[in-house]
Design an enzyme around this catalytic site. Sequence first.
Site, PDB file in Angstrom:
ATOM      1  N   ASP A  96      26.454 -34.817  26.524  1.00 51.98           N
ATOM      2  CA  ASP A  96      25.081 -34.289  26.514  1.00 51.98           C
ATOM      3  C   ASP A  96      24.917 -33.108  25.623  1.00 51.98           C
ATOM      4  O   ASP A  96      25.443 -32.406  25.443  1.00 51.98           O
ATOM      5  CB  ASP A  96      24.906 -33.912  27.972  1.00 51.98           C
ATOM      6  CG  ASP A  96      24.672 -34.958  28.898  1.00 51.98           C
ATOM      7  OD1 ASP A  96      24.679 -36.159  28.714  1.00 51.98           O
ATOM      8  OD2 ASP A  96      24.833 -34.756  30.111  1.00 51.98           O
TER       9      ASP A  96
HETATM   10  N1  URA Z   1      28.786 -36.342  32.387  1.00 52.14           N
HETATM   11  C1  URA Z   1      27.995 -35.391  32.097  1.00 52.14           C
HETATM   12  O1  URA Z   1      27.147 -34.994  33.182  1.00 52.14           O
HETATM   13  N2  URA Z   1      27.620 -34.978  31.097  1.00 52.14           N
HETATM   14  C2  URA Z   1      28.522 -35.476  29.876  1.00 52.14           C
HETATM   15  O2  URA Z   1      28.098 -35.054  28.862  1.00 52.14           O
HETATM   16  C3  URA Z   1      29.480 -36.039  30.083  1.00 52.14           C
HETATM   17  C4  URA Z   1      29.631 -36.446  31.629  1.00 52.14           C
END
Ligand code: URA
Length: 237
Positions: free
Chosen positions: A105
Amino acid sequence: MQIRLQKYIADCQAASRRKAEELIAAGQISVNGGVITEMGYKIDPGTDRVELGGRILVPPGEKIYIMLHKPKGYITTAKDQFGRPDVAALVAGIPARLFPVGRLDYDTSGLLLMTNDGDLTYRLTHPKHEVPKVYIARVSGQVNEQVLSDLRDGVVIDGKKTASAKAVIVKDWGGSASLKISIHEGRNRQVRKMLDAVGCKVLALKRVATGRIYLGELPEGKYRHLSADEVAYLKKL
Ligand code: URA
């Protein structure tokens, strides 16, 4: 420089030029996530992501495998409607088009594998082969045994229960805590949604390992090439 899609597919040795045209006509080729059936459509091999059956096509040549310590505030997808910075800018010194292996993310930092090996990317991100990924989450509030056991047993996110996970407290400051969570699925924003489901507010999230590949002391924003042993390990998964 822009080239015709069918030429690019042939350059990637995925099909002959004629067969590539058939694949395009049959709606089997996507560019940056959208199916393209227009003959003569042009792409920029430096920035566009061309896929056949979910497999990213890359021209043959030297395969490069790196890990990047992604800072928060970067996206891992090729094109962003909001114009946010892309991890590609952090690996611009490498003379090859590298693709992230899976997502991380915008708000999440940590270990991101990147490569121009389309086959390895496909296998590592295929739901059948989901490799365990380890995260450190800083959360606010009180984390008790019930929260940990709910995370381990699975919680319902987006209407479906998550698979069993590992969850331990690394440090507890009273009003906030640091948790180590290991999951082997790759659902969208999974760790954040799991923590949300058990009532924990995420202050920061960082991926520290993918299988037996560890982020270690790599500084944020920097990358390193994987060792031959690490590449061999990933190929065996
Ligand atoms: N889980 C999340 O919430 N974000 C990520 O980037 C990877 C796994």
